[in-house]
Design a protein around this motif. Structure first.
Motif, mmCIF file in Angstrom:
data_model
loop_
_atom_site.group_PDB
_atom_site.id
_atom_site.type_symbol
_atom_site.label_atom_id
_atom_site.label_comp_id
_atom_site.label_asym_id
_atom_site.label_seq_id
_atom_site.Cartn_x
_atom_site.Cartn_y
_atom_site.Cartn_z
ATOM 1 N N MET C 1 0.840 -1.204 0.000
ATOM 2 C CA MET C 1 0.000 0.000 0.000
ATOM 3 C C MET C 1 0.871 1.249 0.000
ATOM 4 O O MET C 1 1.505 1.580 0.993
ATOM 5 N N PHE C 2 0.912 1.905 -1.155
ATOM 6 C CA PHE C 2 1.742 3.100 -1.275
ATOM 7 C C PHE C 2 1.120 4.283 -0.533
ATOM 8 O O PHE C 2 -0.077 4.312 -0.267
ATOM 9 N N TYR C 3 1.987 5.223 -0.236
ATOM 10 C CA TYR C 3 1.541 6.495 0.316
ATOM 11 C C TYR C 3 2.084 7.526 -0.659
ATOM 12 O O TYR C 3 3.296 7.693 -0.782
ATOM 13 N N GLU C 11 -0.454 16.940 -0.402
ATOM 14 C CA GLU C 11 -0.483 16.022 0.739
ATOM 15 C C GLU C 11 -0.187 14.607 0.269
ATOM 16 O O GLU C 11 -0.412 14.276 -0.891
ATOM 17 N N ARG C 13 -1.407 10.870 0.248
ATOM 18 C CA ARG C 13 -2.699 10.192 0.360
ATOM 19 C C ARG C 13 -2.494 8.689 0.162
ATOM 20 O O ARG C 13 -1.536 8.257 -0.462
ATOM 21 N N GLU C 14 -3.474 7.942 0.649
ATOM 22 C CA GLU C 14 -3.411 6.487 0.549
ATOM 23 C C GLU C 14 -3.560 6.044 -0.911
ATOM 24 O O GLU C 14 -4.279 6.665 -1.698
ATOM 25 N N GLU C 15 -2.920 4.943 -1.232
ATOM 26 C CA GLU C 15 -2.948 4.413 -2.597
ATOM 27 C C GLU C 15 -4.365 4.206 -3.123
ATOM 28 O O GLU C 15 -4.628 4.320 -4.326
ATOM 29 N N GLU C 16 -5.296 3.897 -2.220
ATOM 30 C CA GLU C 16 -6.681 3.648 -2.641
ATOM 31 C C GLU C 16 -7.271 4.820 -3.417
ATOM 32 O O GLU C 16 -8.250 4.658 -4.136
ATOM 33 N N GLU C 17 -6.731 6.021 -3.219
ATOM 34 C CA GLU C 17 -7.298 7.186 -3.897
ATOM 35 C C GLU C 17 -6.763 7.345 -5.323
ATOM 36 O O GLU C 17 -7.232 8.204 -6.051
ATOM 37 N N HIS C 19 -5.141 5.844 -9.201
ATOM 38 C CA HIS C 19 -5.024 4.788 -10.205
ATOM 39 C C HIS C 19 -3.685 4.960 -10.910
ATOM 40 O O HIS C 19 -3.329 6.073 -11.282
ATOM 41 N N THR C 76 12.597 -1.256 -4.540
ATOM 42 C CA THR C 76 12.264 -1.014 -3.130
ATOM 43 C C THR C 76 10.860 -0.454 -2.958
ATOM 44 O O THR C 76 10.367 -0.360 -1.847
ATOM 45 N N TYR C 77 10.253 -0.062 -4.075
ATOM 46 C CA TYR C 77 8.941 0.592 -4.073
ATOM 47 C C TYR C 77 8.979 1.983 -3.455
ATOM 48 O O TYR C 77 7.942 2.596 -3.217
ATOM 49 N N GLU C 78 10.163 2.489 -3.189
ATOM 50 C CA GLU C 78 10.257 3.855 -2.690
ATOM 51 C C GLU C 78 9.771 4.825 -3.755
ATOM 52 O O GLU C 78 10.126 4.700 -4.931
ATOM 53 N N ILE C 79 9.007 5.808 -3.334
ATOM 54 C CA ILE C 79 8.651 6.889 -4.248
ATOM 55 C C ILE C 79 9.605 8.039 -3.964
ATOM 56 O O ILE C 79 9.659 8.559 -2.851
#
Lengths: 1006, 238, 99
Positions: C1-3, C11, C13-17, C19, C76-79
């Protein structure tokens, strides 16, 4: 039964609150404060399960999440069944019912036990792969019994009586583990003002401090725990979560916490309260203070009940006032475990001997042992336990200084409990979840957390810091550091201290050698839950499995519900030794979520049953329900499928709806169609780029049908767009495509053409849309409007008008998806039901008939109108559909899809093309998906020509009709193709035009 | 309203405009009209109040926030400052919330939609849009000392005081749908939800409120006063 | 789950927001009609699959509906950063020392 092992004093249990519970069909008593494990031990219950493969009797080994054997099925009723509960983490309550999950048919006798005693030597690693795979067809039979005998628990067979929910959390610092390290850390972070969540899997916070007899600043450690928790509870920015296991550590510091809210209270949660809660936590910083698991030593028959981990014995004595035996032999490779012998002795029980594998060791602990008169056997090891359902002796022998082999003869010490300690393995599971690889530390004699990209700190035993004073200090310091990193400048709190006894260097010992080779010695268990022995690991390495990950998979080590918390390091050490490698050379082992099993309920939360998925309703939904409509899911919408009258079959209802519409007038709730409001001076040009056809000259007041393609030239949506003003259009999309189309339009606007002045917003929900269709549609509408001229020459086909319908301002579109005279009435949704009902008031005399999606499908198929997503599947371009009229090649901008449809593959001959199909027998309705062939008698493989995309019985035509794709179909009109069906029938059909009814379109031009 | 002329097309923008409210006595049905919105037996000390603020005007405004004319036009028409990112502004009747860098939501009295749209168009020029979505969404109000807990169960956004002060507005996930959430007061929240999802969201919120004691309807004055003292013993966590 | 940091909302936000919308910085050819099949095929179908730094488009679908770019480490999935459409990334495969 009485609590024979219960101590008269001490512990944190409440002797004034007896609790009655059941295990394995028998009633027992414990006290409030007991776990199921401590209560069973208090009652002298030795055997709590049978092992997975060899069906050997097993007892409680540990006192925490790492317990491999005491894993039970809970639940007093079928609806409250829970599998895989660790007895060490389950509080007892009155009425608790627990069953061993293993040991079918029963604990004391079972067929696997007999079977494996006789055939035990024939159950090497890979046994199941090697044996039960043949014949393959029988595996399902084998599997059923193997699973049953192995004891994997089961889910309830009826609806779960409880509810579960989720809580989304955000915090500055999440501290995992409320032992000394975590508590000190929480104090530092909390005092700095950071938002803190402190989670701990046990019922009471305090970790090892609840079971220690060490004093902190001269006070009982438990007093400091209480004072600390009291302070923390007083901060409103601090959240304490006991009984809450941090089970998963995911990307970007997202962690899941499985909280057991009521499992300690009763079989079923109180009304309105969820039994368990999954906290979904986004933490700025995470501090792992997860402690360490003590490693048992591996020796012969080390699974006989009565063999336990040393610290667990101390925990049962000090925290639960249970001494799980009478005569203890302690075997250790380190000083710290001596405390267990001292605790045992102080509980009034006999310590037979401390067996220390180190030859040359003397210090405070050895002194104390001698002072207490405890027999100290240095340079020796317990090589074998004696006994069947309970230890009755320990075979002790002299070891060489490296602990590699037995150098003297063994002798038997009379005892009923063998506690062992091979040192401590940091509980670094969470640190692995995001892919960080643990690193071996020779000082720690264990793996410690490796490098990570997460905002993560570690402190205390998980970091290899084992002494209490250092844990407290490090916790305070790392807690402050975490708070500071999260933006709350902070100082480490001052922590109390205890008198520290210096410890001699521990020895790296994992498997105690036996006089015989491991393969011939009594079984030396490494992983209790999956029954993996030292010999099995050695065999695996001999068979060529060199990577520890392969050894694990071949032997099943670490594949139980405990993930090998006790055994993995021992197993790696044995594998390494067998291959003459170091432990790090064999690789590291990665733990994955979840740390302990999580119920499906907690994962699902409230997203179940009526709340499983949104159900979208139109403004007329109540009316449809009252009329007894059957509903169809279209995306998340609930659309009326058909409106059966009492006693009608579906086909009868459809026939009636179809005929009524073509003979008089029908009505469809079309509110669910996507509607996108497009404003701006570039709106028209924008449409020209995203649709395949021309928009430059569409006048205000007119509507036009358009096809949308992706860049590859394939159709993905369609709809009618109307020109509301020179700079204003309202686009309609398919019901299911609405959100995707808007996002797609925005994608091109924002990424490719940001200079275009256009704003797009959804108005799908704003308008209620009702379509009246049929020869009497105009008559009906004329009764409800007096400000729209409905005259055929004034309000033409593909016009729209603004006016008033049933007293409500409306936009009326004369468009048709049925081929009939048809009006789509759009009013603000708050008035939709009113207008709908008025239409019925006036429509009765015209037999106004509501129809659903199925009749809509039939009526449009009679006219050959496609449904994007049904007659198209992402491999069909407009020319394949015979819709070249909807493609305008010479627009100045190369519209989306234009280049794509010119690719070599798109312009070749013999593509699958959409055609109509009439079965030779008009009563047969072809199944959608049926495959066309030219010659049904062709030997397999039969060349396939295409498939049926839409197929119905048309009451209006008195026969079945179908649409489908056929290779080169446009040039094969009148030819016959065959559809072999799964039931063996072969249906003959003639290729025809897609338009079955009214090919000249006269019905809608009236 | 009397000054407003119902023209089909706005001359300046060439956009169709329409007074969508009936003049005759036509009943309006809000998206949650079918839900029973009053507690028959209200709990003693409700932790949550839930009601629909139905049939309001909802206008989506699109334009360029960096364009002074646009800002001034909005301010002149609504009397409200154009809010910055994730903020809202509010007068007695109207509220203006930020949705996106070029999008705002204006909510107000239900019978004022066309009058306000006309006024806006009078004050705005250039590239802008006004879209009436009054029929497409509704306001769900959530209040009470445990309203925030209900939101924590429902949406992944951080609704803590430190991150979500009064006046903030956030469009985010709510259960498996979405909502635009605005904080009106200490324990007072407004959710803008789409019509078609309203029933699902209403049922979700009722369910999530269950453990705190749900009162369907607005708090009366006495209850509102009690709300200022939010300490409630949690029956489970103790 | 990305942030995920939305550069328009300012800001995380949670990945759910959001696509994901695939690889970033793929410009639609100026003259599609003049592309050869191979050129068009490359634009249409071929995507990078780097080990390490990757630039990709995301849309704040349940939020402000704006598209933006993200630089993400696929290992690493780092953004590493979020930046608006039209902007250039600061972290690239060339300048990221770790990739």
């Amino acid at each position: 039964m009485t609590q024979t092992n219960r101590l008269n004093t001490g512990g944190r249990i409440d002797r004034s609150q007896p609790v009655t519970f059941q295990f394995n069909g028998q009633s027992y008593q414990g006290y409030r404060g007991d776990t199921l494990a401590s209560a069973l031990l208090a009652n002298g219950v030795d055997v709590v399960g049978r092992s997975f493969k060899y069906s050997r009797p097993r007892g409680i080994v540990a006192a925490g999440a790492e317990e491999p054997n005491a894993v039970f099925q809970l639940g007093a009723t079928e609806a409250t069944q829970v599998p895989n509960v660790r007895a060490t983490q389950q509080d007892i309550f009155d009425g608790l019912v627990a069953q061993p999950t293993s040991g079918w048919p029963n604990l004391n006798f079972d067929f696997m036990g007999t079977f494996s005693k006789v055939f035990g030597r024939m159950l090497p690693p890979g046994f199941y792969y090697k044996t039960f795979m043949f014949p393959q067809a029988a595996w399902e039979t084998y599997e059923k019994y193997i699973r049953k005998a192995a004891g994997l628990g089961r889910s309830p067979r009826v609806k779960d009586a409880d509810t579960y929910d989720h809580m989304n959390q955000h915090t500055d610092v999440l501290i995992v583990g409320a032992g000394p390290t975590g508590l000190a850390a929480a104090l530092s972070a909390a005092r700095a003002g950071a938002r803190v969540i402190l989670a701990d899997e046990q019922a009471e916070m305090g970790g090892s401090l609840l079971a220690t007899r060490d004093q902190l600043d001269g006070q009982a450690a438990a007093d400091w725990v209480k004072a600390t928790l009291d302070e923390l509870a007083g901060y409103d920015h601090v959240q304490l979560l006991p009984r809450s296991t941090v089970n998963g550590y995911h990307d970007h510091n997202f962690l899941t916490i499985h909280q057991r809210r009521t499992d300690h209270l009763a079989d079923k949660a109180p009304d309105n309260i969820s039994r368990q809660r999954l906290h979904r936590v986004r933490a700025k910083w995470v501090l792992l203070a997860t402690g360490a698991h003590e490693r048992p030593l591996v020796y012969g028959n080390n699974d006989v009940p009565g063999c336990m981990v040393a610290s667990a014995v101390s925990t049962y004595i000090n925290q639960y006032a249970v001494a799980p035996g009478r005569r203890l032999v302690l075997m250790t490779s380190n000083d710290y475990a001596y405390r267990t012998a001292f605790d045992w002795q102080d509980a009034g029980r006999e310590v037979v001997a401390i067996v220390d594998s180190r030859h040359d060791v003397s210090g405070r602990y050895q002194e104390e042992a001698r002072r207490r008169g405890i027999k100290l056997l240095l340079g020796q090891g317990v090589i074998e336990a004696r006994g069947n359902k309970r230890v009755d002796g320990a075979v002790v022998a002299q070891l060489d200084p490296t602990g590699d082999k037995v150098v003297g003869g063994g002798r038997v010490l009379d005892c009923d409990t063998i506690a062992t300690s091979g040192g401590w393995s940091p509980a670094l599971h969470l640190s692995c979840h995001t892919g960080s690889r643990p690193v071996w530390d020779d000082e720690v004699i264990g793996f410690v957390p490796g490098k990570t990209v997460q905002q993560q700190l570690v402190a205390g035993a998980v970091a290899g810091t084992f002494t209490l004073n250092e844990c407290l200090k490090e916790g305070a310091q790392k807690g402050a550091e975490a708070a500071a990193l999260a933006g709350f400048p902070s100082q480490a709190v001052k922590t109390p201290s205890t008198e520290h006894w210096p410890e001699a260097k521990p020895m790296a010992l994992f498997c105690v050698p036996h006089k015989k080779r491991n393969s011939r010695a009594p079984k030396q268990f490494v992983d209790f839950q999956t029954d993996v022995t030292a010999a099995a690991i050695e065999l695996a390495t001999r068979e060529g499995f060199e990577s520890i990950e392969h050894v694990k998979r071949y032997t099943a080590m670490g594949f139980g519900t405990d993930q090998g918390k006790l055994g993995n390091i021992n197993g790696m050490a044995i594998a390494a030794k067998s291959m003459n490698k170091t432990i790090p050379e064999t690789g590291t082992t990665i733990f994955r979520p979840n740390y302990t099993p999580v119920t499906f309920g907690a994962i699902a939360g409230r997203h179940c049953r009526d709340l499983f998925d949104p159900m979208r309703y139109s403004a007329m939904h109540e009316w449809h329900v009252k009329q007894g409509a059957e509903f169809e899911d279209v995306g998340q919408w609930k659309r009326p499928w058909y409106f059966p009258k009492p006693g009608e079959t579906m086909q009868q209802a459809l026939d009636r709806e179809c005929l009524a519409t073509r003979e008089s007038v029908g009505i469809l709730d079309a509110s669910t169609l996507g509607k996108i409001d497009i404003q701006g001076k570039d709106a028209r040009e924008f449409l020209g780029r995203v649709y395949t056809n021309a928009w430059a000259k569409l006048p205000v007041g007119k509507c036009r049908y358009g096809l949308m393609c992706h860049e590859d030239g394939m159709v993905f949506d369609d709809g009618v767009t109307s020109c509301m003003g020179e700079n204003h259009f309202v686009m309609t999309t398919t019901t299911g495509g609405a959100a995707g189309v808007l996002e797609w339009l925005e994608f091109y606007h924002q990424t490719e053409w940001p200079e275009m002045e256009v704003y797009m917003n959804t108005v799908t929900d704003h308008w209620a849309t009702m379509t009246i269709a049929g020869p009497n549609a105009r008559k009906l509408l004329s009764e409800l409007t007096d400000d729209i001229n409905l005259d055929r020459d004034s309000f033409k086909f593909m016009d729209w008008r603004q006016g008033t319908v049933a007293g409500v301002p409306a936009r009326v579109f004369r468009i048709s998806f049925t081929g009939e005279l048809s009006y789509e009435i759009n009013v603000q949704a708050n008035y939709g039901l009113h207008v709908w009902e008025k239409l019925f008031e006036h429509g009765a005399k015209y037999n106004l008939t509501p129809y659903g999606t199925e009749t809509m499908h039939i009526l449009r198929a009679e006219k050959g109108f496609i449904i994007a997503g049904q007659d198209t599947d992402g491999s069909v371009h407009p020319y394949d559909l015979g819709m070249s009229w909807a493609v305008k090649e010479d627009k100045p901008y190369s519209f989306i899809g234009k280049r794509g449809m010119k690719r070599e593959d798109c312009v070749r001959d013999y593509r699958k093309q959409l055609v109509g199909l009439k079965t030779k027998d008009p009563s047969i309705v072809l199944p959608e998906g049926a495959q066309a062939v030219d010659d049904p008698n062709h030997p397999i493989p039969v060349p396939m020509l295409g498939h049926i995309t839409s197929s119905y019985y048309s009451a209006n035509l008195g026969r079945s009709i179908a649409l489908g794709v056929v290779k080169g179909g446009h040039d094969r009109m009148g030819e016959t193709v065959y559809y072999p069906l799964t039931d063996g029938r072969v249906v003959e059909a003639e290729i025809c035009s897609t338009i079955f009814l009214d090919p000249k379109g006269e019905r809608q031009n009236v | 309203m009397s000054e407003v002329i119902n023209k089909t097309v706005d001359e300046a923008t060439q956009v169709a405009i329409m007074d969508q409210c009936p003049t005759a006595d036509v009943p309006a049905r809000s998206p949650l009209a079918h839900q029973d919105q009053s507690s028959k037996v209200a709990p003693q000390n409700p932790g949550v109040f839930l009601w629909e603020d139905a049939l309001k005007t909802h206008l989506v405004l699109r334009g360029d926030a960096n364009n002074a004319d646009f800002r001034q036009g909005i301010e002149a028409a609504t009397g409200l400052d154009l809010p910055e990112a994730l903020q809202s502004t509010q007068s007695d009747d109207w509220a203006l919330g930020w949705i996106a860098p070029d999008e705002w939501l204006l909510t107000g009295p239900g019978d004022q939609a066309f009058a306000m749209e006309t006024t806006l168009r009078k004050h705005l020029s250039g590239h802008y849009a006004v879209i009436n979505v009054s029929g497409g969404q509704t306001l769900v109000r959530l209040a009470g000392p445990e309203a925030r807990s209900v939101l924590m169960k429902s949406c992944p956004y951080d609704v803590h005081d430190r991150n979500f002060p009064i006046g903030k507005i956030v469009n985010t996930v709510l259960a498996k749908s979405q909502a635009t959430i605005r904080r009106l007061g200490e324990n007072d929240w407004e959710l803008v939800v789409r019509r078609s999802f309203a029933d699902y969201i209403w049922r979700w919120l009722m369910d999530a409120s269950g453990e705190y004691g749900l009162h369907l309807g607005q708090p009366d004055a006495a209850t509102a006063a009690r709300q200022s003292n939010p300490s409630r013993a949690n029956p489970v966590e103790g | 789950m990305f942030y995920i940091y939305c550069p328009y909302c300012g800001e995380h936000r949670e990945e759910e927001e959001f696509h994901p919308k695939g690889q970033a910085h793929l410009a639609r050819p100026e003259n599609p009609d003049e592309c050869t099949d191979e050129e068009w095929g490359n634009y249409l179908y071929f995507r990078d699959n780097p080990r390490g730094i990757h630039h990709e488009i995301w849309v704040h679908a349940i939020g402000c509906r704006k598209f933006f770019n993200v630089t993400r480490d696929t290992q690493t999935y780092e953004i590493k950063e979020s930046y608006r459409m039209g902007a250039t990334p600061e972290v690239t495969h060339a300048n990221d020392p770790l990739s």
